[in-house]
Design a protein around this motif. Sequence first.
Motif, PDB file in Angstrom:
ATOM      1  N   TYR A 427      49.150  -7.134 -32.542  1.00 33.26           N
ATOM      2  CA  TYR A 427      47.765  -6.751 -32.840  1.00 33.26           C
ATOM      3  C   TYR A 427      47.741  -5.359 -33.485  1.00 33.26           C
ATOM      4  O   TYR A 427      48.539  -4.481 -33.148  1.00 33.26           O
ATOM      5  N   LYS A 428      46.768  -5.137 -34.395  1.00 27.84           N
ATOM      6  CA  LYS A 428      46.614  -3.842 -35.052  1.00 27.84           C
ATOM      7  C   LYS A 428      45.138  -3.440 -35.073  1.00 27.84           C
ATOM      8  O   LYS A 428      44.253  -4.289 -35.090  1.00 27.84           O
ATOM      9  N   ARG A 429      44.909  -2.101 -35.113  1.00 26.86           N
ATOM     10  CA  ARG A 429      43.549  -1.573 -35.174  1.00 26.86           C
ATOM     11  C   ARG A 429      43.407  -0.671 -36.404  1.00 26.86           C
ATOM     12  O   ARG A 429      44.358   0.018 -36.790  1.00 26.86           O
ATOM     13  N   PHE A 430      42.215  -0.680 -37.002  1.00 27.55           N
ATOM     14  CA  PHE A 430      41.963   0.099 -38.209  1.00 27.55           C
ATOM     15  C   PHE A 430      40.689   0.923 -38.027  1.00 27.55           C
ATOM     16  O   PHE A 430      39.642   0.386 -37.644  1.00 27.55           O
ATOM     17  N   ALA A 431      40.764   2.212 -38.318  1.00 23.25           N
ATOM     18  CA  ALA A 431      39.567   3.045 -38.428  1.00 23.25           C
ATOM     19  C   ALA A 431      39.196   3.084 -39.911  1.00 23.25           C
ATOM     20  O   ALA A 431      40.022   3.460 -40.752  1.00 23.25           O
ATOM     21  N   ILE A 432      37.981   2.674 -40.250  1.00 22.60           N
ATOM     22  CA  ILE A 432      37.565   2.617 -41.647  1.00 22.60           C
ATOM     23  C   ILE A 432      37.456   4.031 -42.208  1.00 22.60           C
ATOM     24  O   ILE A 432      36.809   4.907 -41.618  1.00 22.60           O
ATOM     25  N   LYS A 433      38.063   4.251 -43.397  1.00 25.01           N
ATOM     26  CA  LYS A 433      38.162   5.600 -43.954  1.00 25.01           C
ATOM     27  C   LYS A 433      37.354   5.798 -45.232  1.00 25.01           C
ATOM     28  O   LYS A 433      36.917   6.916 -45.526  1.00 25.01           O
TER      29      LYS A 433
END
Length: 618
Positions: A427-433
Amino acid sequence: MDEQMLERLKAESNTLPLSPGVYIMKNKSGNIIYIGKAKALKNRVSQYFWRFASHEGKVRKMVENVDHFDYILTDSEFEALVLECSLIKQHKPKYNILLKDDKGYSYIRVSLQEEWPRVESAKQVADDGALYLGPYISSFAVKETVDEAVKAFRLPVCSRHFPQDIGKGRPCLNYYIRQCCAPCRGKMPNAEYRELVDNAVTFLKGGYGLILNQLQEQMTVFSDALEFEKAARIRDRIAAIQKIRERQKVVSSRVEEQDVIAMAGDGCSTAVEVFIIRGGRLCDRSSFLFEFMQDEPAARAEFLRSYYSQIKQAPPRVTLDGPTEDKELIEQYLSGLAGRKVSITVPQKGEQAALTAMVRANAQEKLNHLSQRPAHGEKVLDELGKLLGLPGRPAYIESYDISNTAGTGVVAGMVVFADGKPLKSAYKRFAIKTVEGQDDYACMREVLSRRLARLKEAKEKGQEAGEGFGRVPDLILLDGGRGHVAAVRPVLEASGFDIPLFGMVKDDKHRTRAIARDGGEIAINASRGVFTLVSNIQEEVHRYAIAYHHKTQQKRGFSSRLTLAPGVGPARARALMKHFGTMEKLRAASEEELAAVPGMSRAVARTLKELIVQGDLI
C-alpha cells in the motif's frame, strides 16, 4: 456513508445513557442488522459513528447500513450479555456471527425410559423421556462413537423389541461373534442388562478411567469368588474398551475435558476451528468460516457467545489461542449454561500451548484450502480478466482513491490486491502537491503521474520485481467513473506503459455497481465472485484513503496549535511534527529533545515545554 446520516447518528448516540444495556441496529426497512451489548451504551454506540473512517471489514459494512437504533437498559453488564445472546438467537441479525441451529447437530440417544434400553444416534431431541447426549457437530463421529459403545458393552443393535421378542427365536450372528449379549435368549437378567447400559453411558460421557476402574474391581470380585466365567466376560469388556481407546488420537493427557478454539485470518476471511476433547481424546471437531474480522479479542467473544448458546453446554475448560473480550462475563455465562464452573484459559507454554498451536494450524489449513479453490482465487480473476477483455489473469491489481474535506487536506491512497487478496505491505499514500482546491480528476492525474514515474525509474535501474512501485500492475482500478478514466488515460499513454485502466462505479447508495471504461460501463453483478472482489477492492481503497486524510488533518491541527507558542512559527511547527511524528511523543519529549530538533533554540524549547506541562497548548 452519507454525511448527514452520519452526523444525525452521532448526535443520537451522544444522548444515550452511560448505563449497561443492549443496542439494536436497524436499516431503513426497520430490519435488525446487528445486536450488541455494552457496559456503557453511550460510549460503545458512539464509537461506531465517531470512528467510522477507522472501521474495517464487516463493522464498516454494518455501520453503512444503519438508519436508526434502539436500546434496552439492564441492571448489569452480565444481564446485557444474556439478553444479547437471547435476542441474537431470536432475530438472527445479518452482521452478527451466526452458527447453524440445532437441526444440523447430532445426538446420542439412550432410551432409559424403556425396560430394555437401546443406545443409538439421533438427529433431534424429542420429548420422550430418553437421555440425550450432545449435541455434536459431526454425525459421523456420533455414529462411530455409538458403534464403539455397543461393541464394547455387547449391546443389541437388531430390530427386535424387548421384552416382546425374548425367547421367540435364535440369536443373530452378533451373539456368535461375541458382539451382543443376546437378551433375546431370555437368559440375561434385566438388572445385569441395565448395568451394561449404565456402563456404556459412563463410557460415552468420556469416563474411561472411571469405567475401567469399576470393571477391574468387578473382575477381581468375580475371580475371588471363583466365578471365572463372569470374570472372563468383564476381562473381555475391559480389553474392548482399551482397544478402542488406543485407536483414538490422544491429544491431551492432562486435561480430560476441554474445548480448544483457535482462529486464523488472511485479510479477507477468518476460520475458526473447535477441537472437542473428552476423556483426554479428540472426540469431535468443527470448522467455521466468516468474513474478515479485524479485532480478534472481540471476534473471539462474539464467537463464544454464539457457539455455546447453540450448544447449550460447555466443558469445565475452554482453551483459546489468544485473549478474548469480556472474559469474566463469558465465564459466568458459560457456567450458568453448564450448571458448574467453566474457566477460559490462554496457555503460553507447555502441552496446552502446543495443543492450541495445532488447532490454529488446522484453522490456517482451512483458509489455505479455501484460497486454493478456483471459485475463491484463480477462477474469479480469470472471470474478471475475460469480462474486461484483458490478455491474461490480473493477478496484481492496484487501486486509487482521492480523499479531502471541501477541497482541503487532499490526499490519495493506493491499495494492492495480489491473487485476489489485500497485500498491505505494498500500500502507498500520496499527499497532493500540485492541485489547489477540489479537483478529483487533476488529483488522480498527479497521483498516477508520480506512480508511473517511479515505475519508469525502477525499470531504468533494473529493479522491476517483487511488489510496490517497482512492479508493473496487471490492472489499475480507479475509484470513480468514466470521467476519472478519461482524465487519467492520457497520463498512462504518455508514460509508455500498456496497463489496463478502468474505474469502479457506485450507485446512489454508495455500493459498487459496475466497472467504467472510456466508452461506457461493464455490468459485474452476473458473477458473484467478480462482484465481491471488485466491491472489496473499492471499499478497501476508500477506507485507506479516508484514514490517511483523517490522520493528516489531525496532524495539521496539531501543527497549527504549536504555532501559538512564542517563537514557534509554521516552519518550526512542521519540523517538530516531522521529528516526533505524533503528539504523544511530542508531549513526552524532554526540553533537551525539543531543543535538538533542527531550527529550535534552547529558549524556545524551554517555553514550549512549560506550555505543554501546564496543558495550555496541547
